[in-house]
Design an enzyme around this catalytic site. Sequence first.
Site, mmCIF file in Angstrom:
data_model
loop_
_atom_site.group_PDB
_atom_site.id
_atom_site.type_symbol
_atom_site.label_atom_id
_atom_site.label_comp_id
_atom_site.label_asym_id
_atom_site.label_seq_id
_atom_site.Cartn_x
_atom_site.Cartn_y
_atom_site.Cartn_z
ATOM 1 N N LYS A 53 15.818 64.528 10.134
ATOM 2 C CA LYS A 53 15.202 64.265 8.831
ATOM 3 C C LYS A 53 16.255 64.384 7.730
ATOM 4 C CE LYS A 53 10.658 65.450 10.525
ATOM 5 N NZ LYS A 53 9.679 66.466 10.874
ATOM 6 N N GLN A 97 7.966 72.166 9.018
ATOM 7 C CA GLN A 97 8.033 71.696 10.408
ATOM 8 C C GLN A 97 7.079 72.489 11.293
ATOM 9 O OE1 GLN A 97 9.775 69.017 11.357
ATOM 10 N NE2 GLN A 97 9.208 69.200 13.492
ATOM 11 N N ASP A 120 3.791 64.622 4.573
ATOM 12 C CA ASP A 120 3.251 64.523 5.931
ATOM 13 C C ASP A 120 1.812 63.990 5.902
ATOM 14 O OD1 ASP A 120 4.811 65.272 8.144
ATOM 15 O OD2 ASP A 120 4.657 67.406 7.669
HETATM 16 N N1 GUN Z 1 6.307 68.509 14.278
HETATM 17 C C1 GUN Z 1 6.298 67.419 15.080
HETATM 18 N N2 GUN Z 1 6.022 66.316 14.357
HETATM 19 C C2 GUN Z 1 5.851 66.718 13.076
HETATM 20 C C3 GUN Z 1 5.548 66.038 11.860
HETATM 21 O O1 GUN Z 1 5.363 64.818 11.800
HETATM 22 N N3 GUN Z 1 5.477 66.808 10.754
HETATM 23 C C4 GUN Z 1 5.658 68.162 10.780
HETATM 24 N N4 GUN Z 1 5.548 68.847 9.645
HETATM 25 N N5 GUN Z 1 5.931 68.822 11.889
HETATM 26 C C5 GUN Z 1 6.031 68.099 13.029
#
Ligand code: GUN
Length: 285
Positions: A53, A97, A120
């Site tokens: 990211k 996350q 998200d």
């Molecule tokens: N963990 C795995 N995929 C995601 C996601 O799309 N967003 C977040 N915040 N955590 C994750």
Amino acid sequence: MAVIIDGKAVSAKIREEIKAESAAFEKETGIKPGLAVIIVGDDPASQIYVRNKGKACEEVGFYSEIHRLSADTTKEQLLELVHSLNSNDKIHGILVQSPLPKHLDEALIVNNIDYNKDVDAFHPVNVGKIMIGDYNFLPCTPAGVMELLKAYDIDVCGKEVAVVGRSNIVGKPQAMLMLHSNATVTVCHSKTKNLADVLRRADVVVMAIGKAKFLKADMIKDSAVVIDVGMNRDENGKLCGDVDFEECEKKASYITPVPGGVGPMTITMLMKNTLSSAKLKVSKL
Ligand code: GUN
């Protein structure tokens, strides 16, 4: 043989567009879109996702912050950080996350993110907006699936779509986005009776259950579009999806591979949401 949907190529093209749009926005307003990512603990898969990211932000020219907190971080410490990012003008998107260590309540943390910065789209306000069809942010993975379909001119209007899996992150919002695109949607799950009968009716199947190579060729109809959101390891430790690719490729009209299908789109959609958030903030000033 199916056309293999190239998520890497679609993703690269959209990232180029985001980069150009972000540069134009910055030139006009002096504002660089900014994303803050919080990771608590040292889950190895999460470390990789978070690093990617950060890299994606660099690639499209965004400002980014990665907050790495120890596994014993308290609820109060994490909330303090979230609240400080909520009021930080350089930050337009906040992502915590998942998964968090067990002692931290994910729902409570997400509820404390300013929903205008919830890139998200996990906050209940954003979930509700998606339900109504009046949204600022689309959940990244389901939105990535819709972009892939668009890139290959696959129109779901009036089609039978089966979404397998009912998670809050993928299955449920995926069903909603398909509905907004005028598909006839069936959501299947572990209690669904006669799953193969439902799937054999479907023009489009989206698999999101986390079971390696679960979908076999005899469960789909001829020329179905097969979208694989799964990310698993097979018996040899090799990365694979929820679809038995070798079998289904021979029968489907389009199919996404794992890796290289839906996966690359998720972070790209996160970038898109961060840019939208920065633009929205300016439009409200
Ligand atoms: N963990 C795995 N995929 C995601 C996601 O799309 N967003 C977040 N915040 N955590 C994750």
